[in-house]
Write a protein that holds these residues in place. Structure first.
Motif, PDB file in Angstrom:
ATOM      1  N   THR A  50       0.831  -1.205   0.000  1.00  0.00           N
ATOM      2  CA  THR A  50       0.000   0.000   0.000  1.00  0.00           C
ATOM      3  C   THR A  50       0.862   1.250   0.000  1.00  0.00           C
ATOM      4  O   THR A  50       0.649   2.180  -0.794  1.00  0.00           O
ATOM      5  CB  THR A  50      -0.926   0.013   1.230  1.00  0.00           C
ATOM      6  N   ALA A  85      -5.758  -2.936  -8.212  1.00  0.00           N
ATOM      7  CA  ALA A  85      -5.595  -3.719  -6.991  1.00  0.00           C
ATOM      8  C   ALA A  85      -6.556  -4.902  -6.967  1.00  0.00           C
ATOM      9  O   ALA A  85      -7.705  -4.801  -7.400  1.00  0.00           O
ATOM     10  CB  ALA A  85      -5.832  -2.838  -5.763  1.00  0.00           C
ATOM     11  N   VAL A 136     -10.661  -1.550  -7.130  1.00  0.00           N
ATOM     12  CA  VAL A 136     -10.250  -2.822  -6.543  1.00  0.00           C
ATOM     13  C   VAL A 136     -11.182  -3.959  -6.946  1.00  0.00           C
ATOM     14  O   VAL A 136     -12.387  -3.780  -7.112  1.00  0.00           O
ATOM     15  CB  VAL A 136     -10.177  -2.719  -5.003  1.00  0.00           C
TER      16      VAL A 136
END
Length: 314
Positions: A116, A231, A279
């Motif tokens: 991250t 992600a 994501v």
């Protein structure tokens, strides 16, 4: 269950082992080779790079696959501090030393903090990120409270340190009761301890390093808002095993899961969806430590689909 003796055992996984100097320390890494983009695998707290021995070969046909021991873990230098910012600079230094300009990053557990920060502060070095049971804010006070009431001890009791066999049995009982083939994680277990002349084992990590790693893990708070890279977040069903093993322990595990981890997981998924708009969320059967072994095919399929999509610019 029997492990092979130190003299007889050898690591048969097809990787090479090496060291680089990064951010002022020596980092140990494993390199499975492979052609194509680089995929760097980052293990969790109190673990080591060999946790990926079973997973990494699935990707070496299309990626150069690397894993490394975080500072204080495995064979890397045990020099502090152990916070996420420092570890992220270790990662950048590793990439520099190995001549890697850009990579896909996959972080398991604590490793999710590192990917991250790396994606947020050095986006030019990151192609995409994959959270392997790592899309949790370990610094959330709610989790710190939950960890005060854990149904198991993270550190092995004295009886588990009487031999390598005893230690491997402890690891299987606590973390991987659903895994029958223990050879799939033997190198990992061996790198958690040092075998002494009398056959007993001691933790490779000192108690002071262990406590400092845990302290920083539960105080470093997550910031997803700077992440712009694609992600993937893979979540397991439960943190501890609630289906295999001693019934009394299973009852404790289930009670802790329902009281603490299930609501924390749901809140974490909601936060990830809110703060990482692009994501992809995938849920697989298994536990926090065991899902990559027991749901290996599902994990590999999800990662290959995601990583293939990012390579095509999707």
């Amino acid at each position: 269950m029997k492990t092979q003796s130190s003299a007889a055992w050898s690591d048969t996984v097809a990787h090479k082992s090496g060291f680089v100097t990064a951010n002022g320390i020596r980092l140990h890494y494993l390199d499975w080779g492979g052609l194509g983009p680089v995929l760097i695998l980052i293990h969790g707290g109190l673990d080591n790079a060999h946790i990926f021995d079973d997973l990494a070969p699935a990707f070496s046909g299309h990626f150069r696959v690397i894993a490394y021991d975080l500072r204080g873990h495995g064979h890397s230098d045990a020099k502090g501090p152990f916070d996420t910012t420092t570890r992220t600079e270790d990662l950048r230094g590793l990439m520099d030393s190995l001549g890697i300009a850009k990579a896909h990053l996959a972080g398991w557990s604590l490793g999710g903090s590192d990917i991250t920060v790396m994606a947020g502060t050095h986006p030019e070095r990151v192609d995409s990120i994959v959270y392997l049971e790592g899309a949790y804010d370990w610094g959330d006070p709610a989790l710190a409270d939950a960890f005060k009431s854990l149904p198991i001890h993270f550190q092995a009791q004295a009886s588990a340190m009487s031999s390598l066999d005893a230690y491997q049995e402890y690891q299987k009982t606590i973390w991987l009761p659903a895994l029958s083939d223990t050879s799939r994680f033997e190198a990992y277990v061996r790198d958690l301890v040092v075998i002494q002349s009398d056959g007993t084992v001691r933790p490779r990590m000192t108690d002071s390093v262990t406590q400092e790693v845990l302290r920083t893990t539960l105080t470093d708070q997550r910031d997803y808002t700077k992440v712009r890279t694609p992600a993937l977040a893979i979540y397991a069903d439960t943190f501890f095993d609630v289906r295999n093993g001693d019934p009394a322990q299973l009852a404790k595990n289930l009670d802790w899961e329902q009281k603490y981890m299930a609501p924390f997981r749901a809140a974490s998924i909601e936060r990830v969806r809110r703060e990482l708009p692009s994501v992809e969320i995938v849920k697989v059967p298994g536990t926090h430590k065991g899902f990559v072994f027991t749901s290996r095919e599902e994990v590999v399929s999800a990662m290959q689909s995601f990583l293939g999509g990012t390579e095509k610019g999707l």
